[in-house]
Design a protein around this motif. Sequence first.
Motif, PDB file in Angstrom:
ATOM      1  N   ASP A  68       0.831  -1.140  -0.218  1.00  0.00           N
ATOM      2  CA  ASP A  68      -0.040   0.241  -0.324  1.00  0.00           C
ATOM      3  C   ASP A  68       1.019   1.363  -0.110  1.00  0.00           C
ATOM      4  O   ASP A  68       1.892   1.633   0.867  1.00  0.00           O
ATOM      5  CB  ASP A  68      -0.957  -0.087   1.317  1.00  0.00           C
ATOM      6  N   ALA A  69       0.624   2.358  -0.614  1.00  0.00           N
ATOM      7  CA  ALA A  69       1.546   3.398  -1.207  1.00  0.00           C
ATOM      8  C   ALA A  69       1.591   4.013   1.152  1.00  0.00           C
ATOM      9  O   ALA A  69       2.464   4.991   1.154  1.00  0.00           O
ATOM     10  CB  ALA A  69       0.466   4.776  -1.905  1.00  0.00           C
ATOM     11  N   VAL A  70       0.061   3.927   0.888  1.00  0.00           N
ATOM     12  CA  VAL A  70      -0.088   4.695   3.288  1.00  0.00           C
ATOM     13  C   VAL A  70       1.487   4.467   3.531  1.00  0.00           C
ATOM     14  O   VAL A  70       2.386   5.089   4.494  1.00  0.00           O
ATOM     15  CB  VAL A  70      -0.994   4.534   3.235  1.00  0.00           C
ATOM     16  N   ALA A  71       1.838   2.856   3.846  1.00  0.00           N
ATOM     17  CA  ALA A  71       2.880   2.161   3.952  1.00  0.00           C
ATOM     18  C   ALA A  71       4.015   2.466   3.504  1.00  0.00           C
ATOM     19  O   ALA A  71       4.933   2.161   4.786  1.00  0.00           O
ATOM     20  CB  ALA A  71       1.811   1.090   4.044  1.00  0.00           C
ATOM     21  N   GLN A  72       4.045   2.505   2.617  1.00  0.00           N
ATOM     22  CA  GLN A  72       5.055   2.482   1.785  1.00  0.00           C
ATOM     23  C   GLN A  72       5.461   4.183   2.136  1.00  0.00           C
ATOM     24  O   GLN A  72       6.863   4.059   2.025  1.00  0.00           O
ATOM     25  CB  GLN A  72       4.743   2.161   0.201  1.00  0.00           C
ATOM     26  N   TYR A  73       5.263   5.237   1.756  1.00  0.00           N
ATOM     27  CA  TYR A  73       5.216   6.283   2.192  1.00  0.00           C
ATOM     28  C   TYR A  73       5.827   6.217   3.669  1.00  0.00           C
ATOM     29  O   TYR A  73       6.846   6.636   3.973  1.00  0.00           O
ATOM     30  CB  TYR A  73       3.891   7.355   2.186  1.00  0.00           C
ATOM     31  N   LEU A  74       5.430   5.926   4.761  1.00  0.00           N
ATOM     32  CA  LEU A  74       6.095   5.754   6.241  1.00  0.00           C
ATOM     33  C   LEU A  74       7.238   4.667   6.006  1.00  0.00           C
ATOM     34  O   LEU A  74       8.196   5.397   7.032  1.00  0.00           O
ATOM     35  CB  LEU A  74       4.627   5.125   6.854  1.00  0.00           C
ATOM     36  N   ILE A  75       7.299   3.708   5.386  1.00  0.00           N
ATOM     37  CA  ILE A  75       8.686   3.504   5.379  1.00  0.00           C
ATOM     38  C   ILE A  75      10.129   3.382   4.917  1.00  0.00           C
ATOM     39  O   ILE A  75      10.859   4.067   5.859  1.00  0.00           O
ATOM     40  CB  ILE A  75       8.206   1.617   4.769  1.00  0.00           C
ATOM     41  N   ALA A  76       9.786   4.137   3.426  1.00  0.00           N
ATOM     42  CA  ALA A  76      10.541   5.396   3.263  1.00  0.00           C
ATOM     43  C   ALA A  76      10.663   6.363   4.256  1.00  0.00           C
ATOM     44  O   ALA A  76      12.304   7.178   3.945  1.00  0.00           O
ATOM     45  CB  ALA A  76      10.039   6.316   1.790  1.00  0.00           C
ATOM     46  N   ARG A  77       9.958   6.600   5.229  1.00  0.00           N
ATOM     47  CA  ARG A  77      10.442   8.302   5.957  1.00  0.00           C
ATOM     48  C   ARG A  77      10.875   7.446   7.557  1.00  0.00           C
ATOM     49  O   ARG A  77      11.155   8.094   8.186  1.00  0.00           O
ATOM     50  CB  ARG A  77       9.865   8.958   6.382  1.00  0.00           C
ATOM     51  N   ASN A  78      11.109   6.123   7.031  1.00  0.00           N
ATOM     52  CA  ASN A  78      11.917   5.417   8.568  1.00  0.00           C
ATOM     53  C   ASN A  78      10.796   5.249   9.784  1.00  0.00           C
ATOM     54  O   ASN A  78      11.305   5.319  11.065  1.00  0.00           O
ATOM     55  CB  ASN A  78      13.352   5.753   9.508  1.00  0.00           C
ATOM     56  N   PHE A  79       9.360   5.457   9.293  1.00  0.00           N
ATOM     57  CA  PHE A  79       8.765   5.025  11.164  1.00  0.00           C
ATOM     58  C   PHE A  79       8.401   3.516  10.655  1.00  0.00           C
ATOM     59  O   PHE A  79       8.611   2.920  10.251  1.00  0.00           O
ATOM     60  CB  PHE A  79       7.254   5.052  10.434  1.00  0.00           C
ATOM     61  N   ASP A  80       8.512   3.005  12.529  1.00  0.00           N
ATOM     62  CA  ASP A  80       7.850   2.295  12.646  1.00  0.00           C
ATOM     63  C   ASP A  80       6.741   1.268  12.360  1.00  0.00           C
ATOM     64  O   ASP A  80       5.709   1.487  12.710  1.00  0.00           O
ATOM     65  CB  ASP A  80       8.262   1.468  13.681  1.00  0.00           C
ATOM     66  N   VAL A  81       6.059   0.690  10.551  1.00  0.00           N
ATOM     67  CA  VAL A  81       5.299  -0.107  10.438  1.00  0.00           C
ATOM     68  C   VAL A  81       5.079  -1.720  10.289  1.00  0.00           C
ATOM     69  O   VAL A  81       6.233  -2.312   9.427  1.00  0.00           O
ATOM     70  CB  VAL A  81       5.099   0.270   8.789  1.00  0.00           C
ATOM     71  N   ASP A  82       3.837  -1.657  11.119  1.00  0.00           N
ATOM     72  CA  ASP A  82       4.008  -3.532  11.229  1.00  0.00           C
ATOM     73  C   ASP A  82       2.936  -3.650   9.901  1.00  0.00           C
ATOM     74  O   ASP A  82       1.798  -3.324   9.771  1.00  0.00           O
ATOM     75  CB  ASP A  82       3.440  -3.465  12.340  1.00  0.00           C
ATOM     76  N   LEU A  83       3.248  -4.649   8.817  1.00  0.00           N
ATOM     77  CA  LEU A  83       2.202  -4.693   7.466  1.00  0.00           C
ATOM     78  C   LEU A  83       1.641  -5.869   8.263  1.00  0.00           C
ATOM     79  O   LEU A  83       2.029  -6.504   7.889  1.00  0.00           O
ATOM     80  CB  LEU A  83       3.473  -4.837   6.356  1.00  0.00           C
TER      81      LEU A  83
END
Length: 239
Positions: A136-151
């Motif tokens: 998902d683009a939302v998750a990709q956006y956050l991951i690219a900014r080094n947020f901790d994303v649980d997929l």
Amino acid sequence: MRSLAVGLILLAAGSRAAGPPALTLLTEDYPPFNMLQAGGRIGGSATDIVRELMLRSGVRYSIELLPWLRAYNRAVLEPHTCVYSTTRTDQRESQFKWIGPVAENPWVLYARSDSPRELHNLEDVRRYRLGGYAGDAVAQYLIARNFDVDLANTDVQNVRKLQAGRIDYWATGKYIGAQLVAREKAANLRPILTFNTTFMYLACHAGSSDQLVAQLNDTLRKMQKDGTVAKINARYLHD
């Protein structure tokens, strides 16, 4: 010799009559933009816009609903294939030819109603675990900014994970978030921050005809100008 000539003429005429190849349009369950409706019909605001776009453009098509990553990868790999509703990002730009936008999609963070934290911007959740879903683009956006994303595999799983306390916040689209919360009867979840607004497109295989892409974009602009797009959106999109 005469029969050969006649055969070639008929073959050429048949090729002209067939026209360009039909498009395979792929989508996912992402209400209210694209979703499975009663009777197994694929609907939603973006789907209705795309159907009208194909009708006005005289383009033959079929629509399939698949998990997002399968739909996305097929559109990358298979000629005459498109995927919607696809957020247009720098990373995706060269993978497709783009028709749209077909939808506007604000991004929000959801929290549990008992969350004591007050958020002013996205940086306020830097040290917390956020829920997103794979591809998902939302998750990709956050991951690219080094947020901790649980997929998760699907966005609805994030509703349940947030309720269970397995994530601190859920990052999703404004409209699908509201739809999934209602569907899951998750009355204890609420949106607390809008952190981005993006536009979603019909993304077609990179080898698609430039002429066809230009035609579809021109027709879509006319649909926007004559109010068709606004009328369709009014049936589905509610704050």
